[in-house]
Write an enzyme that holds these catalytic residues in place. Sequence first.
Site, short mmCIF file in Angstrom:
data_model
loop_
_atom_site.label_atom_id
_atom_site.label_comp_id
_atom_site.label_asym_id
_atom_site.label_seq_id
_atom_site.Cartn_x
_atom_site.Cartn_y
_atom_site.Cartn_z
N GLU A 14 0.82 -1.07 0.01
CA GLU A 14 -0.10 -0.05 0.13
C GLU A 14 1.03 1.33 0.07
OE1 GLU A 14 -2.12 2.70 3.07
OE2 GLU A 14 -2.83 0.53 3.42
N CYS A 56 -3.40 6.96 5.72
CA CYS A 56 -3.52 6.61 4.48
C CYS A 56 -4.75 6.92 3.48
CB CYS A 56 -2.98 5.13 4.39
SG CYS A 56 -3.94 4.17 5.11
#
Length: 503
Positions: free
Chosen positions: A263, A300
């Site tokens: 990620e 995030c």
Amino acid sequence: MSSNPHGKHLIAGEWVGTDRSFRSDPAHGPSHEFSCGSPDLVDRACRAAEDAFWTYGYSPREDRARFLDAIAEEIEARADAITEIATQESGLPEARLQGERGRTTGQLRLFADHIRKGDYLDRRVDPALPDRQPLPRPDIRLMQRPIGPVAVFGASNFPLAFSVAGGDSAAALAAGCPVVVKGHPAHPGTSEIVAQAVDAARQRLGLHPGVFSMVHDGGLEVGQALVQHPLIRAVGFTGSLVGGRALFDLCAQRPDPIPFFGELGSVNPMFLLPQAVAARGAEIARGWAGSLTMGAGQFCTNPGIAVVLQEQADTILAPMRDALAQIGAQVMLTQGIAAAYRRGRERIAAAQGVREALTSMCDQRNATPNLFVVSGQDWLGNHDLGEEVFGPLGLLVTARDADEMLRIARSLNGQLTATLHMDAGDATLAQQLLPVLERKAGRVLANGFPTGVEVCDAMVHGGPYPASTNFGATSVGTMAIRRFLRPVSYQNLPEAILPRDLA
């Protein structure tokens, strides 16, 4: 339990020191010394993990579920020690870390319950058809099987939920894969205490000591040695685009390439549709301000971009500016992250056509909010404006009309999330945007804010590159377990030797 770390690595049940060391750089409180990792330690941990796989990878689901439950219990037994050192190392408030600890233990227990049910195995049986013409069909059965030892890289922004015993480790252990963790240098003491919890759970259940190891940071060579070790079969990573891409390339360049589940970066765009802005623009702006600055913008899923029609920009700008102006300096996770945030602010401020709506000065390890405005035309002409700035920086993109809003959506890179703020009268435009956004993001929201990722069966936390390196995977939710499994078909095997879950 004490929060004073001993600074060693956990290698197959033993706490091991090395000749080289580094000191932690806490936001407050004492600094501690930690042994540096090395390729030799990585090799020892990986070999032990491979040895453990021959028992752990073929163990009953109930045994692995009990292990996950035991890890959760051991983390809770160390709650005060974890909170104390984690607040010192990260600068995050106690309440945030207590919530994150609950999320961590909750996902361990969720994964335990999930594998007990057995649905994740995706079992399929095509019975033999001996009389079929022109040829008989054999008995064929399919089931998902664990792939082998998995490497996990701890993340800086979630010292518990995305670190030593976080989602990647929990998913791999649930699947039946031993884990070798590279601890993040931003919170080595926190990592050590959580590793103690995992090992205590392992000892309680009498599992092979190689089922879990943790190596502290030791520079680039440690991460490289881990992803290139021939016994590692997959990698889980949460971090920067630059670092993750370098590791991804190393995985692809191996003699036997392995999957890298990274990620890497996302600006998590929000599209503010006209009816919703007219009805509740100030409310949307205040909500954006809260989500943008949550945890100093170090999520995030931080919504860094909002797109609005040009004629409605002031409806968002004024209340957004007012809300952000009330938010003071926040401590960032590391000095390096704070410095990168300042560089990102300078990059955005210097871009063609970008106007300052709210700017502030921050120094050392602190962050303060910044808000900029750019036209859709200038956005479309500058691809760099779509790159993530990790921190509380917002960019309002003003579109001339609905067609330009659609062009902006199509111009986006892959994202973790995309959001529609809409009312009933916006349905036609939302229907036009949705096919674009679902190609761009792993999660599409309506009338909410993307910070806060529910840990559940239906969650997808991933998306097309660069949000993640594997668009078909998620790092949150029970589907995360599937990353560390592969399908195997069994043809005409006698029941006596079939895996117990297929017999």
